[in-house]
Motif scaffolding. Structure first.
Motif, PDB file in Angstrom:
ATOM      1  N   ALA A  99       0.827  -1.207   0.000  1.00  0.00           N
ATOM      2  CA  ALA A  99       0.000   0.000   0.000  1.00  0.00           C
ATOM      3  C   ALA A  99       0.862   1.257   0.000  1.00  0.00           C
ATOM      4  O   ALA A  99       0.575   2.226  -0.723  1.00  0.00           O
ATOM      5  CB  ALA A  99      -0.929  -0.007   1.210  1.00  0.00           C
ATOM      6  N   ALA A 100       1.928   1.272   0.792  1.00  0.00           N
ATOM      7  CA  ALA A 100       2.784   2.452   0.873  1.00  0.00           C
ATOM      8  C   ALA A 100       3.455   2.745  -0.458  1.00  0.00           C
ATOM      9  O   ALA A 100       3.546   3.908  -0.889  1.00  0.00           O
ATOM     10  CB  ALA A 100       3.828   2.259   1.967  1.00  0.00           C
ATOM     11  N   MET A 101       3.931   1.707  -1.135  1.00  0.00           N
ATOM     12  CA  MET A 101       4.628   1.931  -2.398  1.00  0.00           C
ATOM     13  C   MET A 101       3.650   2.222  -3.544  1.00  0.00           C
ATOM     14  O   MET A 101       3.937   3.034  -4.421  1.00  0.00           O
ATOM     15  CB  MET A 101       5.501   0.724  -2.733  1.00  0.00           C
ATOM     16  N   ARG A 102       2.506   1.579  -3.535  1.00  0.00           N
ATOM     17  CA  ARG A 102       1.519   1.865  -4.576  1.00  0.00           C
ATOM     18  C   ARG A 102       1.071   3.315  -4.517  1.00  0.00           C
ATOM     19  O   ARG A 102       0.744   3.921  -5.539  1.00  0.00           O
ATOM     20  CB  ARG A 102       0.321   0.940  -4.411  1.00  0.00           C
ATOM     21  N   PRO A 115       7.498   0.184  -7.037  1.00  0.00           N
ATOM     22  CA  PRO A 115       7.420  -1.238  -6.664  1.00  0.00           C
ATOM     23  C   PRO A 115       7.883  -1.440  -5.237  1.00  0.00           C
ATOM     24  O   PRO A 115       8.720  -0.686  -4.721  1.00  0.00           O
ATOM     25  CB  PRO A 115       8.386  -1.911  -7.648  1.00  0.00           C
ATOM     26  N   THR A 116       7.356  -2.465  -4.603  1.00  0.00           N
ATOM     27  CA  THR A 116       7.834  -2.861  -3.281  1.00  0.00           C
ATOM     28  C   THR A 116       9.061  -3.750  -3.445  1.00  0.00           C
ATOM     29  O   THR A 116       9.179  -4.487  -4.421  1.00  0.00           O
ATOM     30  CB  THR A 116       6.731  -3.630  -2.538  1.00  0.00           C
ATOM     31  N   THR A 117       9.979  -3.653  -2.507  1.00  0.00           N
ATOM     32  CA  THR A 117      11.136  -4.545  -2.510  1.00  0.00           C
ATOM     33  C   THR A 117      11.060  -5.468  -1.304  1.00  0.00           C
ATOM     34  O   THR A 117      10.446  -5.147  -0.282  1.00  0.00           O
ATOM     35  CB  THR A 117      12.464  -3.772  -2.458  1.00  0.00           C
ATOM     36  N   TRP A 118      11.702  -6.620  -1.436  1.00  0.00           N
ATOM     37  CA  TRP A 118      11.692  -7.633  -0.390  1.00  0.00           C
ATOM     38  C   TRP A 118      13.099  -8.203  -0.244  1.00  0.00           C
ATOM     39  O   TRP A 118      13.766  -8.489  -1.238  1.00  0.00           O
ATOM     40  CB  TRP A 118      10.726  -8.764  -0.736  1.00  0.00           C
ATOM     41  N   THR A 119      13.546  -8.353   0.983  1.00  0.00           N
ATOM     42  CA  THR A 119      14.844  -8.980   1.227  1.00  0.00           C
ATOM     43  C   THR A 119      14.833  -9.625   2.597  1.00  0.00           C
ATOM     44  O   THR A 119      14.114  -9.185   3.504  1.00  0.00           O
ATOM     45  CB  THR A 119      15.987  -7.958   1.118  1.00  0.00           C
TER      46      THR A 119
END
Length: 534
Positions: free
Chosen positions: A303-306, A311-315
């Motif tokens: 929601a924050a990135m949209r 895009p959202t990142t994941w690590t």
């Protein structure tokens, strides 16, 4: 929505000194990386991110830069960097390099000249030199690495360093600093790199007047929170100017923020349409292994990135935190991000790590992998003090100094150290455990069920089946996290303590570990993830 490569890219972090050693000195280098690029192509990643390889005294593993346009001889030459980028491009891989704009080395020519010229020198205005308060520092700011954030020089003035004393902070209010970094960006873009990972992206601008925090505090990168030192609004104009430079170049060159901010909404400010392209999602990395918490952070991140069109990142791992093979099983209350590693059951740790990796790779957005996680490498927690090089290790407070355990050189082949990291029988700058013989690339290559095979299969399926930003949450039994990506993909994760039985929703594509039951009723063990075609 744009189909830009970076919106869904899988980006593999290379820590150069620990990836591959071509010349046998015990330290990884750029020629070593070049020799292993086909491995990364075959793994299935889209890009590599290289931690710093610039000229540096190595007080903080290269994050103390003496010259941003010179490759440190420890790692090679500028020609080696150019050849590496060209080889990567020939293999279909993009290259992102680290940029360290918050601070330089104390051996940087600017800082050395500022010291030599003394108080009143215009060069001192490019850093934060101040008079003290008697024998006390100019303010009460602590260093992330422990102790005060100020060091006194022989002429009586103090300089600011939010990290080690060998890393004086630039004064970004000075126009020469901004001019210098614009030319540094162009230097590496002209050489062909595809983008930059921006170290301490939230730290460049300090509150005017450098006011006291007003309370005793110790800092860690993961929980600095609101402060006059970090995440000031002034950083955003800097990144707008950088975005204009990146947009001048063909091929969609990008910038990725290492921005530790108090909220996801504040992180999203760094990736507004006219600023940077991505920001690391440390909220996700620091979330406990529990279904409700995981769903909540995934939804909040998306929601924050949209909201800003990013895009959202994941690590799950990087060079600053405990590897997730250990971290996700650690019981350190309030330390889910793993500041200090503890012993865990290696079998249980790997099982949970594999499940977490399949969940991460199922999510919409861009995924960051840290070198060696595709081998299931554990954190090395028993390094002797005399070999540790983290500058915070011998300090009493701050970031604890346990980052060396995730930086041990990779095992490539053979049954004895250095496991193909360098020439046979050579050294490695940190010792590798004897148990790593069974975790080498050679030992896992082509082996059904190995972690390397799991990553290769998952990345191939991700590229083939997953696109777009859509995500749905079907109803699920307690303990399960179930998400759908369209069209026709489902990811099921058992984050509970007991096996869960359910009817298979479709064709089984991939599992992180063994499952039980029958063709009509699956029994999914704890810490196991399954991908389905539905």
């Amino acid at each position: 929505m744009s189909d830009s490569w970076w919106r869904s890219a899988v980006i593999y972090q290379i820590y150069p000194r620990s990836f591959a050693d071509a010349n046998g000195d015990g330290v990884g280098d750029l020629p070593g990386i070049r020799s292993r690029l086909p491995y990364l192509r075959d793994l299935g990643v889209d890009a590599v991110w290289l931690s710093p390889f610039y000229l540096s005294p190595q007080a903080d593993a290269g994050y103390d830069v003496a010259d941003y346009r010179v490759v440190d001889p420890l790692f090679g030459t500028v020609d080696d960097a150019r050849d590496l980028v060209a080889d990567a491009h020939d293999l279909g891989l993009r290259v992102i390099v680290d940029l360290v704009p918050n601070h330089s080395s104390d051996q940087h020519a600017w800082f050395q000249q500022a010291l030599a010229e003394g108080p009143g020198s215009p060069l001192r205005e490019r850093y934060h030199f101040r008079d003290g308060r008697g024998d006390l520092p100019p303010n009460d700011w602590p260093s992330i690495f422990g102790g005060p954030a100020w060091t006194r020089v022989p002429d009586g003035q103090w300089y600011l360093h939010l990290f080690a004393p060998e890393q004086p902070d630039f004064n970004w209010d000075h126009p020469a600093v901004a001019d210098e970094f614009r030319t540094i960006l162009r230097f590496w873009l002209d050489l062909g790199v595809d983008g930059f990972r921006i170290d301490v992206a939230h730290g460049l601008v300090k509150e005017a007047g450098l006011p006291d925090i007003g309370r005793a505090t110790e800092w860690h990168l993961l929980d600095v929170g609101e402060s006059p030192c970090f995440d000031r609004d002034g950083v955003h104009e800097i990144y707008r100017s950088w975005r204009r430079i990146l947009d001048e170049y063909q091929g969609e060159r990008i910038a990725v923020a290492e921005a530790w901010a108090p909220s996801l909404a504040r992180v999203a400010d760094y990736v507004r349409p006219d600023e940077l392209h991505q920001a690391f999602n440390f909220s996700y990395l620091a979330t406990p292994w529990e279904a409700t918490a995981q769903r909540s952070v995934i939804e909040a991140s998306l929601a924050a990135m949209r909201a800003v069109g990013a895009p959202t990142t994941w690590t799950l791992s990087n060079h600053d935190v405990v590897r997730h093979t250990n971290r996700l099983l650690q019981k350190n209350e309030g330390d889910v991000a793993g500041r200090k590693p503890t012993e865990v059951d290696p079998v249980a740790g790997l099982r949970r790590a594999r499940a977490a990796s399949l969940l991460l790779l199922a999510l919409p957005g861009s995924a960051y992998l840290y070198q060696g996680e595709e081998l299931g490498l554990p954190e090395v927690i028993d390094l002797p003090p005399e070999v540790r090089q983290d500058p915070a290790f011998h300090r009493a407070t701050g970031q604890d100094g346990y980052r060396d355990g995730c930086r041990v050189p990779l095992p490539w082949s053979g049954t004895t150290a250095p496991y193909g990291f360098g020439p046979e029988g050579g050294p490695s700058w940190l010792p590798q455990p004897a148990s790593w013989a069974s975790l080498s690339v050679e030992a896992q290559d082509g082996v059904a069920g190995s972690t390397l095979t799991l990553y290769r299969d998952a990345l191939a399926l991700r590229r083939k089946l997953l696109s777009g930003d859509d995500l749905a949450w079907p109803e699920a039994p307690e303990g399960l996290l179930v998400l759908d990506r369209g069209p026709g993909f489902r990811c099921t994760v058992n984050m509970g303590a007991a096996p869960v039985r359910f009817t298979p929703p479709g064709e089984l594509l991939l599992t992180s570990g063994p499952i039980g039951g029958t063709p009509t009723e699956i029994e999914l063990p704890p810490d196991t993830t399954v991908w389905w075609q539905i």
